[in-house]
Write a protein that holds these residues in place. Structure first.
Motif, PDB file in Angstrom:
ATOM      1  N   ARG B  86       0.810  -1.206   0.000  1.00  0.00           N
ATOM      2  CA  ARG B  86       0.000   0.000   0.000  1.00  0.00           C
ATOM      3  C   ARG B  86       0.846   1.259   0.000  1.00  0.00           C
ATOM      4  O   ARG B  86       1.802   1.362   0.733  1.00  0.00           O
ATOM      5  CB  ARG B  86      -0.890   0.041   1.247  1.00  0.00           C
ATOM      6  CG  ARG B  86      -1.875  -1.046   1.325  1.00  0.00           C
ATOM      7  CD  ARG B  86      -3.270  -0.486   1.588  1.00  0.00           C
ATOM      8  NE  ARG B  86      -4.037  -1.503   2.276  1.00  0.00           N
ATOM      9  CZ  ARG B  86      -4.499  -1.351   3.501  1.00  0.00           C
ATOM     10  NH1 ARG B  86      -4.295  -0.220   4.152  1.00  0.00           N
ATOM     11  NH2 ARG B  86      -5.165  -2.335   4.069  1.00  0.00           N
ATOM     12  N   ASP B  89       5.000   3.961  -3.329  1.00  0.00           N
ATOM     13  CA  ASP B  89       5.906   5.014  -3.780  1.00  0.00           C
ATOM     14  C   ASP B  89       5.936   6.164  -2.799  1.00  0.00           C
ATOM     15  O   ASP B  89       6.982   6.751  -2.553  1.00  0.00           O
ATOM     16  CB  ASP B  89       5.472   5.517  -5.161  1.00  0.00           C
ATOM     17  CG  ASP B  89       5.790   4.499  -6.233  1.00  0.00           C
ATOM     18  OD1 ASP B  89       5.142   4.516  -7.282  1.00  0.00           O
ATOM     19  OD2 ASP B  89       6.706   3.687  -6.001  1.00  0.00           O
ATOM     20  N   LEU B  90       4.759   6.471  -2.269  1.00  0.00           N
ATOM     21  CA  LEU B  90       4.696   7.598  -1.356  1.00  0.00           C
ATOM     22  C   LEU B  90       5.535   7.326  -0.115  1.00  0.00           C
ATOM     23  O   LEU B  90       6.330   8.151   0.321  1.00  0.00           O
ATOM     24  CB  LEU B  90       3.242   7.861  -0.956  1.00  0.00           C
ATOM     25  CG  LEU B  90       3.040   9.099  -0.081  1.00  0.00           C
ATOM     26  CD1 LEU B  90       3.511  10.329  -0.836  1.00  0.00           C
ATOM     27  CD2 LEU B  90       1.579   9.244   0.304  1.00  0.00           C
ATOM     28  N   ARG B  92       7.994   5.227   0.291  1.00  0.00           N
ATOM     29  CA  ARG B  92       9.419   5.220  -0.008  1.00  0.00           C
ATOM     30  C   ARG B  92       9.957   6.618  -0.205  1.00  0.00           C
ATOM     31  O   ARG B  92      10.961   7.004   0.372  1.00  0.00           O
ATOM     32  CB  ARG B  92       9.672   4.408  -1.274  1.00  0.00           C
ATOM     33  CG  ARG B  92       9.421   2.955  -1.076  1.00  0.00           C
ATOM     34  CD  ARG B  92       9.772   2.207  -2.318  1.00  0.00           C
ATOM     35  NE  ARG B  92       9.508   0.790  -2.151  1.00  0.00           N
ATOM     36  CZ  ARG B  92       9.988  -0.134  -2.943  1.00  0.00           C
ATOM     37  NH1 ARG B  92      10.743   0.223  -3.959  1.00  0.00           N
ATOM     38  NH2 ARG B  92       9.720  -1.397  -2.741  1.00  0.00           N
ATOM     39  N   ALA B  93       9.267   7.391  -1.028  1.00  0.00           N
ATOM     40  CA  ALA B  93       9.752   8.749  -1.301  1.00  0.00           C
ATOM     41  C   ALA B  93       9.861   9.527  -0.005  1.00  0.00           C
ATOM     42  O   ALA B  93      10.854  10.211   0.257  1.00  0.00           O
ATOM     43  CB  ALA B  93       8.817   9.455  -2.262  1.00  0.00           C
ATOM     44  N   PHE B  94       8.832   9.421   0.823  1.00  0.00           N
ATOM     45  CA  PHE B  94       8.836  10.200   2.049  1.00  0.00           C
ATOM     46  C   PHE B  94       9.970   9.795   2.975  1.00  0.00           C
ATOM     47  O   PHE B  94      10.656  10.624   3.558  1.00  0.00           O
ATOM     48  CB  PHE B  94       7.494  10.028   2.750  1.00  0.00           C
ATOM     49  CG  PHE B  94       7.369  10.905   3.947  1.00  0.00           C
ATOM     50  CD1 PHE B  94       7.380  10.362   5.217  1.00  0.00           C
ATOM     51  CD2 PHE B  94       7.279  12.277   3.817  1.00  0.00           C
ATOM     52  CE1 PHE B  94       7.282  11.181   6.331  1.00  0.00           C
ATOM     53  CE2 PHE B  94       7.190  13.089   4.920  1.00  0.00           C
ATOM     54  CZ  PHE B  94       7.180  12.540   6.181  1.00  0.00           C
TER      55      PHE B  94
END
Lengths: 266, 277, 413
Positions: B86, B89-90, B92-94
């Motif tokens: 879930r 990407d968000l 991980r990026a954060f």
């Protein structure tokens, strides 16, 4: 790890990362008095700090950092890739070279900066973007080269040999066959290099003039003799973080894939 | 090869060479313009310099502890992120963002976050009845380490995640078929396969950690006492505050020598070019 | 850029403007590149530039303002280069001796003497002493940052206290006001410069001194031990908890957020603290206990390799001359001239009589932290020992004797 445990762990990590940011966001909206109680939540927000950084040229500094970063990365990619290819294919200098490249990474900026400053002076390049780019290259070029060596190593020689049998010159084989293979790696190296340049404070501190201030220098300049201007500095920090956050959202997938495609093979 | 050689030569070799020259003189920025060549005197002087020894010790402790913590945490996070579906990407990026904030800003951020009267963290701890002197004599260095861990664990996560995602499936399938437990799989399959990735991550991070400066500069300035004196900070102070640039250069080269030795050991153990996965 | 030939005599010939006493308008021209620190006093100078432009239309002053560390690093780096970078610089008092000895600064005695009505003696004595190395004057005072006790008048009145005149009284006052969420005094024990700057006042209060008249270190004394013990006691009893690494920033914030009742800091923090916020108007200024304060100051210096010494001097002499100095102080600058501090107009339009007369008293008896070569290093070396003692890592006795020993070694380097 059970899913529950995993999610809790990630949540904890996210909170640990988010907490300082949250504080920074709040601080950027507080006026001077409210800042004296940085933990307070009940205050009336003000946009003064944001106005101040715009007036103070923080956006220009950000632009300069972008320019410096881009040029640094471009130069490093070209020189680094070519050099890495040579080291990978011709085994130039053996493992000593590979290793020696990392040495300049170690050199404390405080010492390197003096000769760089003097060179800049003699060449009348003081206060120009060129000097800062050169300084950044001292730690960016080795890292890029290092990465690219790994990527090239992962591409079997058979590829170029095949291409050369088909009539390509060495360089043309390199361009048409090998380069596309390492493209993800190139992207990853470029991003890494950019971040290193974006974050640098020390060289910018000494080598930049009033007009060529990079963003970290602008942020550090809020640490004045009369105290840290927390509000403005927080706004400036956000200017440096938010674009990167947005960019990394799109880029991290590529970054991870790029590194895994070959940068870690030895 | 030529462009690289040229660039490296001019940009790196010349300053390095000049710095080496500086370290052999007694050059002071506010001394007379002609520095006298004193040979290895600067280096000999360092042997007597107790402060330099303390800084070396502090720096080594810092590097070992910080990088180890970052490795462990980073590995755990990377493994967790790999499985996460879930908001992938968000998340991980954060989680990667801390390494993109310029270190001086991170240092100043934590200086105020951890401030006893004005900081949010002591305020929260106070509610739980905890009283921690973050910048006191015993905890100052651990606090600096913690700041480094906050900022640079994401770097480890990045490299280790990439390593994890590039691992072949087959050994894991085999392990599952053989009925190995999660821990066994981790120890016998994951870790060995990850060795190159871990090696690179540790090497790169450690080299960078030796240069720790901004956190000390922003918070303790080497104190209390000499608890957070680090080499890079000492070099800066000697060269730019005390104006003794020759000595600062010598300090830098000794550091390089020490790290070279350590790095060679690490390189030999983890990254032999002959051993391919 | 052409320096008019008439400028080579250059320093205010007979036709000076009698009321301002500055150099002749026609004598200097060209660009003057100045490097200054990014502080409010610099902003005030910048605001005065248009007036200077009118008086000296041929001189173009370009000011580059940078934060302290960056500014120092650039000044230092530029001394190494062959081409002059700046034509005029600001000099912090610890650097004075080193810069002068290295030949970096232009001697100014002749230029000062050549101006009618400049009245060099009008500058506070301690400031003139710092700017004079081996009998030659190398710089002219810009603004002072002498230390004072900044305290909460209202809290003092409520507790029936008077500003302390001795270490004992300071200790008692701080203990008395240490209640609730408010510490008795905010201290700045940060290792290095800050702690020494604060502790020096304690040393003077105990009757000790840092250097003898011949420049040798006089720190190894019972007074120093007494002062350090008092400092540690007050820190343990009345300073905010866990504030061992506090410097100026933390202390000022603490006081203005009503989390501490007083602090020893630069005299110009008083107007700032009284200007805005919940505690505005509640602060008052007093001399530090004992009356002798640690002194710091910034000066104007002309680099020996300046490309436009006459232009630089035209600007400096104009700015530091009585009339302009008065303007500068009224605008909020920290004063350096005795006459200006006694001027009633300044009292009215500035921060009030009490402030300026207190500052004048402070400057009468103030001493810098270090006077001599390697000053910065000496300060740092002492500051390290002091901080170690407060942290409990060494005993008071050992800290003082080590500090004195290392300080002397540093001076002798």
């Amino acid at each position: 790890m059970t899913p529950w445990l995993r999610r809790a762990f990630l949540l904890l990590a996210a909170v640990a990362v988010a907490f300082p940011y949250a504080w920074v966001v709040l601080a950027s909206l507080k006026d001077r008095q409210a800042l004296n109680d940085p933990a307070s939540l009940g205050f009336s927000p003000t946009l003064d700090n944001w106005r101040e950084i715009v007036d103070g040229g923080v956006l220009e500094s950000a632009l300069i950092s972008v320019v410096v970063g881009t040029v640094t990365v471009a130069v490093a990619l070209v020189a680094g890739t070519l050099g890495a290819y040579a080291i990978s294919r011709y085994r130039t200098g053996g493992s000593a070279t590979r290793f020696g490249i990392l040495i300049s990474q170690l050199m404390p900026p405080a010492v390197l900066v003096v000769p760089l400053f003097l060179i800049a002076f003699d060449l009348h390049l003081r206060d120009t973007v060129i000097v800062i780019v050169a300084a950044h290259l001292t730690f960016v070029l080795p890292v890029v080269t290092w990465f690219m060596i790994g990527f090239f190593d992962a591409v079997p020689r058979a590829y170029e040999e095949q291409a050369m049998v088909d009539g390509h010159s060495r360089f043309s084989a390199f361009r048409t066959v090998v380069l596309p293979q390492v493209l993800p790696g190139l992207g990853a190296a470029a991003i890494f290099a950019f971040v290193l340049s974006w974050n640098d404070l020390f060289f910018g501190l000494i080598l930049a003039g009033g007009n060529t201030r990079t963003l970290p220098v602008a942020i550090a300049s809020y640490n004045t003799f009369r105290g840290v201007e927390l509000g403005a500095m927080s706004a400036a920090i956000l200017v440096s973080v938010v674009p990167v956050l947005i960019a990394s959202f799109y880029v991290q997938r590529r970054l991870v894939r790029g590194i895994s495609a070959g940068g870690l093979k030895y | 090869m030529v462009p690289l050689g040229l660039l490296l030569g001019v940009i790196v070799a010349y300053p390095l060479g000049y710095s080496l020259w500086l370290s052999l003189t007694d050059r002071r920025i506010v001394g007379s313009k002609d520095a006298t060549f004193v040979g290895l005197d600067q280096y000999a002087g360092l042997l007597d310099n107790a402060a330099y020894g303390v800084a070396m010790r502090n720096t080594i402790v810092f590097v070992v502890v910080a990088v180890t913590l970052e490795l462990v945490l980073g590995l755990a996070l990377a493994m967790a992120l790999q499985r996460q579906r879930r908001a992938r990407d968000l998340t991980r990026a954060f989680l990667l963002t801390p390494m993109f904030v310029t270190p001086i800003a991170v240092g100043l951020m934590f200086r105020f976050l951890l401030n006893e009267q004005l900081g949010a963290i002591p305020a929260i701890l106070d509610n739980v009845g905890l009283d921690i002197d973050f910048f006191g004599p015993t905890l100052a260095l651990p606090t600096i380490i913690a700041i480094d861990v906050w900022q640079w664990t994401p770097f480890m996560v990045l490299l280790l995640l990439a390593g994890l995602e590039s691992l072949p499936r087959q050994p894991f399938e085999a392990a599952r078929v053989d009925g190995a437990s999660a821990w066994m799989t981790f120890r016998r399959v994951t870790l060995p396969l990850l060795k190159p990735a871990i090696g690179i991550a540790v090497l790169l991070r450690a080299l960078d950690a030796f240069k720790v400066f901004e956190y000390v500069f922003a918070t303790t300035r080497g104190g209390p006492g000499d608890a957070t004196e680090t080499i890079q900070y000492q070099i800066y102070r000697t060269g730019f505050q005390f104006f003794r640039i020759g000595e600062a250069a010598a300090m830098a080269f000794v550091l390089i020598a020490v790290v070279l030795v350590l790095a060679t050991i690490l390189y030999r153990r983890f990254l032999r070019p002959e051993a391919s996965a | 850029m052409t320096l008019t030939l008439a400028a080579c005599g250059g320093d205010g010939d007979g036709s000076t403007n009698a009321s301002t006493g500055s150099a002749d308008a026609g004598a200097a021209s060209g660009t003057v590149r100045v490097i200054m620190e990014e502080v409010p006093d610099t902003d005030i100078v910048k605001e005065m530039l248009p007036a200077f432009q009118q008086a000296h239309p041929d001189v173009d002053v370009q000011i580059e303002a940078l934060p302290y560390d960056q500014m120092r690093d650039r000044i230092v780096s530029s001394f190494l280069a062959s081409d002059p970078t700046y034509d005029l610089i600001v000099v912090d008092n610890p650097w004075m001796h080193d810069f002068a000895q290295a030949g970096f600064l232009e001697p100014l005695d002749d230029r000062i003497a050549a101006i009618d009505g400049y009245d060099h003696e009008d500058f506070s004595q301690p400031l003139r002493d710092i700017a004079s190395v081996d009998g030659t004057t190398y710089a002219v005072p810009f603004y002072n940052y002498a230390l004072a006790l900044v305290y909460r008048k209202d809290l003092y009145e409520k507790a029936g206290l008077e500003p302390p005149t001795s270490l004992e009284e300071l200790k008692a006052a701080a203990a008395e006001l240490n209640e609730g969420g408010r510490a008795g005094i905010a201290m700045q024990p940060q290792k290095g410069y800050k702690i020494f700057e604060e502790w020096a006042n304690y040393l003077f209060a105990a009757g000790g001194k840092i250097q003898n008249d011949d420049g040798s270190i006089a720190l190894d004394s019972p007074e120093a031990r007494e002062a350090l013990q008092a400092y540690i006691d007050i820190y343990r009893e009345s300073a905010p908890k866990n504030s061992l690494n506090w410097a100026f920033d933390e202390a000022i914030r603490s006081v203005s957020a009503d989390k501490a009742s007083q602090l020893i800091s630069y005299n110009w923090t008083l107007p700032t603290l009284n200007a805005e916020g919940d505690q505005a108007g509640n602060f008052a200024l007093a001399e530090v206990p004992g009356g002798k304060a640690a002194l710091g100051a910034w000066f104007w210096g002309i680099p020996a390799n300046s490309a436009n010494k006459d232009g630089a001097w035209a600007f400096v002499s104009w700015l530091t001359d009585k009339a302009q100095e008065k303007e500068r102080v009224i605008a909020g600058g920290a004063p350096v001239r005795d006459s200006v501090m006694q001027d009633e107009e300044v009292w009215e339009q500035g921060f009030g009589e009490e402030y300026y007369t207190t500052v004048a008293r402070i400057l009468e008896d103030a001493a810098p932290l270090a006077n001599g070569p390697n000053a910065e290093e000496m300060i740092n070396v002492v500051g390290e020992q002091l901080n170690a003692a407060v942290a409990g890592q060494t005993s008071v006795d050992e800290a003082i004797s080590t500090a004195a020993q290392r300080a002397q070694e540093t001076l002798d380097k």
